[in-house]
Design a protein around this motif. Structure first.
Motif, PDB file in Angstrom:
ATOM      1  N   HIS A  45       0.567  13.872 -11.634  1.00  0.00           N
ATOM      2  CA  HIS A  45       1.033  15.192 -11.208  1.00  0.00           C
ATOM      3  C   HIS A  45       2.095  15.729 -12.170  1.00  0.00           C
ATOM      4  N   ALA A  46       3.051  14.873 -12.521  1.00  0.00           N
ATOM      5  CA  ALA A  46       4.130  15.310 -13.405  1.00  0.00           C
ATOM      6  C   ALA A  46       3.619  15.667 -14.786  1.00  0.00           C
ATOM      7  N   ALA A  47       2.525  15.044 -15.201  1.00  0.00           N
ATOM      8  CA  ALA A  47       1.942  15.347 -16.509  1.00  0.00           C
ATOM      9  C   ALA A  47       1.254  16.705 -16.525  1.00  0.00           C
ATOM     10  N   GLY A  48       0.908  17.213 -15.339  1.00  0.00           N
ATOM     11  CA  GLY A  48       0.274  18.524 -15.271  1.00  0.00           C
ATOM     12  C   GLY A  48      -1.063  18.579 -14.570  1.00  0.00           C
ATOM     13  N   CYS A  49      -1.485  17.488 -13.946  1.00  0.00           N
ATOM     14  CA  CYS A  49      -2.757  17.483 -13.218  1.00  0.00           C
ATOM     15  C   CYS A  49      -2.528  17.985 -11.787  1.00  0.00           C
ATOM     16  N   THR A  50      -3.088  19.120 -11.448  1.00  0.00           N
ATOM     17  CA  THR A  50      -2.935  19.625 -10.082  1.00  0.00           C
ATOM     18  C   THR A  50      -3.935  18.977  -9.138  1.00  0.00           C
ATOM     19  N   ARG A  51      -5.084  18.564  -9.647  1.00  0.00           N
ATOM     20  CA  ARG A  51      -6.086  17.824  -8.857  1.00  0.00           C
ATOM     21  C   ARG A  51      -6.047  16.370  -9.286  1.00  0.00           C
ATOM     22  N   VAL A  52      -5.871  15.472  -8.321  1.00  0.00           N
ATOM     23  CA  VAL A  52      -5.862  14.040  -8.619  1.00  0.00           C
ATOM     24  C   VAL A  52      -6.787  13.326  -7.652  1.00  0.00           C
ATOM     25  N   HIS A  53      -7.744  12.573  -8.190  1.00  0.00           N
ATOM     26  CA  HIS A  53      -8.627  11.720  -7.395  1.00  0.00           C
ATOM     27  C   HIS A  53      -8.173  10.282  -7.583  1.00  0.00           C
ATOM     28  N   VAL A  54      -8.095   9.542  -6.476  1.00  0.00           N
ATOM     29  CA  VAL A  54      -7.625   8.157  -6.496  1.00  0.00           C
ATOM     30  C   VAL A  54      -8.739   7.257  -5.983  1.00  0.00           C
ATOM     31  N   VAL A  55      -9.153   6.292  -6.783  1.00  0.00           N
ATOM     32  CA  VAL A  55     -10.209   5.368  -6.374  1.00  0.00           C
ATOM     33  C   VAL A  55      -9.560   4.106  -5.820  1.00  0.00           C
ATOM     34  N   LEU A  56      -9.831   3.834  -4.547  1.00  0.00           N
ATOM     35  CA  LEU A  56      -9.310   2.643  -3.873  1.00  0.00           C
ATOM     36  C   LEU A  56     -10.431   1.645  -3.635  1.00  0.00           C
ATOM     37  N   GLY A  57     -10.051   0.384  -3.445  1.00  0.00           N
ATOM     38  CA  GLY A  57     -11.033  -0.660  -3.162  1.00  0.00           C
ATOM     39  C   GLY A  57     -10.413  -1.729  -2.301  1.00  0.00           C
ATOM     40  N   ALA A  58      -9.732  -2.685  -2.933  1.00  0.00           N
ATOM     41  CA  ALA A  58      -9.098  -3.768  -2.184  1.00  0.00           C
ATOM     42  C   ALA A  58      -8.058  -3.204  -1.219  1.00  0.00           C
ATOM     43  N   ALA A  59      -8.119  -3.655   0.031  1.00  0.00           N
ATOM     44  CA  ALA A  59      -7.148  -3.250   1.058  1.00  0.00           C
ATOM     45  C   ALA A  59      -7.018  -1.737   1.163  1.00  0.00           C
ATOM     46  N   ALA A  60      -8.139  -1.044   1.055  1.00  0.00           N
ATOM     47  CA  ALA A  60      -8.100   0.423   1.049  1.00  0.00           C
ATOM     48  C   ALA A  60      -7.444   0.987   2.306  1.00  0.00           C
ATOM     49  N   ASP A  61      -7.716   0.397   3.462  1.00  0.00           N
ATOM     50  CA  ASP A  61      -7.122   0.901   4.703  1.00  0.00           C
ATOM     51  C   ASP A  61      -5.602   0.753   4.675  1.00  0.00           C
ATOM     52  N   ALA A  62      -5.126  -0.383   4.177  1.00  0.00           N
ATOM     53  CA  ALA A  62      -3.685  -0.608   4.103  1.00  0.00           C
ATOM     54  C   ALA A  62      -3.031   0.355   3.113  1.00  0.00           C
ATOM     55  N   VAL A  63      -3.722   0.637   2.019  1.00  0.00           N
ATOM     56  CA  VAL A  63      -3.183   1.580   1.039  1.00  0.00           C
ATOM     57  C   VAL A  63      -3.064   2.967   1.660  1.00  0.00           C
ATOM     58  N   ARG A  64      -4.104   3.382   2.363  1.00  0.00           N
ATOM     59  CA  ARG A  64      -4.059   4.692   3.033  1.00  0.00           C
ATOM     60  C   ARG A  64      -2.899   4.750   4.026  1.00  0.00           C
ATOM     61  N   GLU A  65      -2.636   3.646   4.699  1.00  0.00           N
ATOM     62  CA  GLU A  65      -1.605   3.621   5.725  1.00  0.00           C
ATOM     63  C   GLU A  65      -0.205   3.640   5.122  1.00  0.00           C
ATOM     64  N   ARG A  66      -0.003   2.907   4.024  1.00  0.00           N
ATOM     65  CA  ARG A  66       1.344   2.738   3.476  1.00  0.00           C
ATOM     66  C   ARG A  66       1.716   3.763   2.411  1.00  0.00           C
ATOM     67  N   ALA A  67       0.728   4.216   1.654  1.00  0.00           N
ATOM     68  CA  ALA A  67       1.034   5.087   0.509  1.00  0.00           C
ATOM     69  C   ALA A  67       0.903   6.557   0.880  1.00  0.00           C
ATOM     70  N   ARG A  68       1.797   7.352   0.344  1.00  0.00           N
ATOM     71  CA  ARG A  68       1.732   8.802   0.537  1.00  0.00           C
ATOM     72  C   ARG A  68       0.817   9.383  -0.537  1.00  0.00           C
ATOM     73  N   LEU A  69      -0.360   9.765  -0.113  1.00  0.00           N
ATOM     74  CA  LEU A  69      -1.358  10.287  -1.046  1.00  0.00           C
ATOM     75  C   LEU A  69      -1.776  11.701  -0.668  1.00  0.00           C
ATOM     76  N   GLU A  70      -0.868  12.421  -0.005  1.00  0.00           N
ATOM     77  CA  GLU A  70      -1.181  13.783   0.386  1.00  0.00           C
ATOM     78  C   GLU A  70      -1.506  14.626  -0.849  1.00  0.00           C
ATOM     79  N   GLY A  71      -2.531  15.453  -0.712  1.00  0.00           N
ATOM     80  CA  GLY A  71      -2.924  16.312  -1.815  1.00  0.00           C
ATOM     81  C   GLY A  71      -3.891  15.662  -2.780  1.00  0.00           C
ATOM     82  N   CYS A  72      -4.123  14.359  -2.622  1.00  0.00           N
ATOM     83  CA  CYS A  72      -5.087  13.655  -3.474  1.00  0.00           C
ATOM     84  C   CYS A  72      -6.435  13.573  -2.773  1.00  0.00           C
ATOM     85  N   VAL A  73      -7.476  13.478  -3.557  1.00  0.00           N
ATOM     86  CA  VAL A  73      -8.793  13.135  -3.037  1.00  0.00           C
ATOM     87  C   VAL A  73      -8.936  11.623  -3.157  1.00  0.00           C
ATOM     88  N   VAL A  74      -9.080  10.950  -2.024  1.00  0.00           N
ATOM     89  CA  VAL A  74      -9.194   9.494  -2.019  1.00  0.00           C
ATOM     90  C   VAL A  74     -10.657   9.096  -1.992  1.00  0.00           C
TER      91      VAL A  74
END
Length: 214
Positions: A45-74
């Protein structure tokens, strides 16, 4: 961000299970008091990307729960155990139809690469044919920018943990290398020893050696 780079989406590969870290998913490693995936998203985001897609795999549910990924496409990659190539394919596929003209691809386990380096590579975007990568003392590294014209070819060749290495090697003359060695360090967090590169948050402290007291 300039108008010319409005069409570049950030693509963060954050699915790794941390096999050499004893099975600690890299996205959930603590850095500056928050999950490492948050830090990596912030860099894009700081580099200038307004759209960010994040690819999750291991412990994806835990990542969604703990990490603030608002505004990202997961994007969840159910085949993450087969290697980074599957995450790259899943991430590029998720960008189809979004209007993105290029993808700036970064890895979650490289916290030494900050917004300055990512912005330099982003600035190398010209059109859908663009190919660019950060370089460290002349050696190609991440992040890497793929114009949309390359996505199908990159996805076809992405196998195991090689990602786009073979694709880029076969087109080395077309890759714009952007020197970033003066603003970033391209180490990976792969082993327990590498955890020393992470910075604890204000309320955290590094575990000391085991006590010898009974």
């Amino acid at each position: 961000m300039t108008h010319e780079t409005d069409g570049v989406a950030g693509l963060l590969l954050a699915a790794g299970g941390g096999r050499r870290l004893g099975g600690r998913p890299k996205a959930l490693l603590d850095h500056l008091g928050r999950p490492l995936v948050e830090h990596a998203v912030g860099v894009l985001h700081a580099a200038g990307c307004t759209r960010v897609h994040v690819v999750l795999g291991a412990a994806a549910d835990a990542v969604r729960e703990r990490a603030r990924l608002e505004g990202c496409v997961v994007v969840e990659n159910p085949r993450w155990e087969e290697g980074m190539g599957t995450s790259l394919r899943a991430g590029l596929a998720s960008l189809a139809g979004t209007g993105a003209r290029a993808a700036l691809v970064s890895l979650v386990d490289q916290p030494g690469i900050g917004p300055e380096a990512a912005a330099r590579v982003l600035a190398a975007f010209e059109d859908e044919e663009s190919l660019a990568a950060a370089a460290y003392d002349g050696v190609r590294g991440h992040p890497v920018l793929f114009g949309a014209a390359h996505w199908a070819g990159v996805a076809e060749g992405a196998r195991g943990d090689q990602g786009a290495r073979a694709y880029l090697k076969g087109r080395s003359a077309a890759v714009t290398l952007v020197e970033c060695g003066d603003v970033a360090r391209p180490y990976d967090i792969d082993t327990p020893e590498d955890l020393a590169h992470l910075t604890p948050g204000p309320q955290e402290s590094r575990p000391g050696p085991p006590s010898t007291n009974d």
